[in-house]
Design a protein around this motif. Structure first.
Motif, short mmCIF file in Angstrom:
data_model
loop_
_atom_site.label_atom_id
_atom_site.label_comp_id
_atom_site.label_asym_id
_atom_site.label_seq_id
_atom_site.Cartn_x
_atom_site.Cartn_y
_atom_site.Cartn_z
N THR A 98 0.84 -1.20 0.00
CA THR A 98 0.00 0.00 0.00
C THR A 98 0.87 1.25 0.00
N ARG A 99 1.94 1.22 0.79
CA ARG A 99 2.84 2.37 0.85
C ARG A 99 3.64 2.54 -0.43
N ASP A 100 4.23 1.43 -0.92
CA ASP A 100 5.18 1.53 -2.03
C ASP A 100 4.54 1.43 -3.40
N LEU A 101 3.47 0.67 -3.52
CA LEU A 101 2.87 0.41 -4.83
C LEU A 101 1.46 0.98 -4.95
N TYR A 102 1.05 1.69 -3.93
CA TYR A 102 -0.30 2.28 -3.90
C TYR A 102 -1.39 1.22 -4.08
N ASP A 128 -4.45 -1.32 -2.87
CA ASP A 128 -5.70 -1.04 -2.18
C ASP A 128 -5.52 -1.24 -0.67
N PRO A 129 -5.79 -0.21 0.15
CA PRO A 129 -5.66 -0.33 1.60
C PRO A 129 -6.62 -1.37 2.21
N LEU A 130 -7.63 -1.76 1.46
CA LEU A 130 -8.54 -2.80 1.95
C LEU A 130 -7.78 -4.10 2.20
N ASN A 131 -6.69 -4.33 1.45
CA ASN A 131 -5.87 -5.52 1.69
C ASN A 131 -5.29 -5.53 3.10
N ILE A 132 -4.94 -4.34 3.60
CA ILE A 132 -4.43 -4.24 4.97
C ILE A 132 -5.53 -4.66 5.95
N VAL A 133 -6.73 -4.18 5.73
CA VAL A 133 -7.85 -4.51 6.60
C VAL A 133 -8.09 -6.02 6.64
N LEU A 134 -8.09 -6.65 5.48
CA LEU A 134 -8.37 -8.09 5.41
C LEU A 134 -7.26 -8.92 6.05
#
Length: 147
Positions: free
Chosen positions: A113-117, A119-125
């Protein structure tokens, strides 16, 4: 979910049983103990003790909005994996290894999410996966503590 509140109660006990009552009710908060000879006509009879106390009672706790939201994400992830049969028969150390694997996947999602932009939803999951394995470990410990 339940928390502790208190409710004022009273108990009337023979003063000879007061010590036993206090040991059996160690979780209560004593407000006062009053001794009374009322109703006693026999010489040598010890007074009764009126105990006024607060006893913990269960009260609902409303989770914070973010906790409720995340719990729903966790539950959805668990339901996606219902076909796997649950965790009751899993070894706690196997669950720990799975938690560590999921934590690594969470780090990859954060970096992506930080380096490749990504989807932040992947962090949530991925965070829900980590939390679910932590919950499974806690659940097994809770059940073991009850035995």
């Amino acid at each position: 979910m339940l928390g502790k509140a208190s409710e004022i109660k009273t108990a009337l006990v023979d003063s000879r049983e007061l010590n036993d009552w206090l040991h059996e009710h160690s979780e209560v908060n004593i407000i006062s103990i009053q001794f009374s000879m009322a109703g006693t006509t026999v010489t040598g009879v010890l007074p009764s003790a009126l105990i006024i106390y607060k006893e913990p009672v269960e009260t609902p706790i409303k989770p914070r909005e973010s906790v409720q939201w995340f719990a729903e994400v966790m539950e959805n992830k668990l339901r996606e994996n219902d076909h796997k049969g649950g965790w009751d028969n899993e070894n706690i150390y196997w669950l720990w290894e799975r938690l560590r694997d999921e934590a690594s996947e969470l780090l990859v999602a954060v970096d992506a999410t930080r380096d490749l932009y990504a989807d932040p939803l992947n962090i949530v999951l991925e965070a829900a996966d980590v939390a679910n394995f932590a919950m499974m470990i806690a659940d097994k410990a809770r059940k073991e503590a009850k035995q």
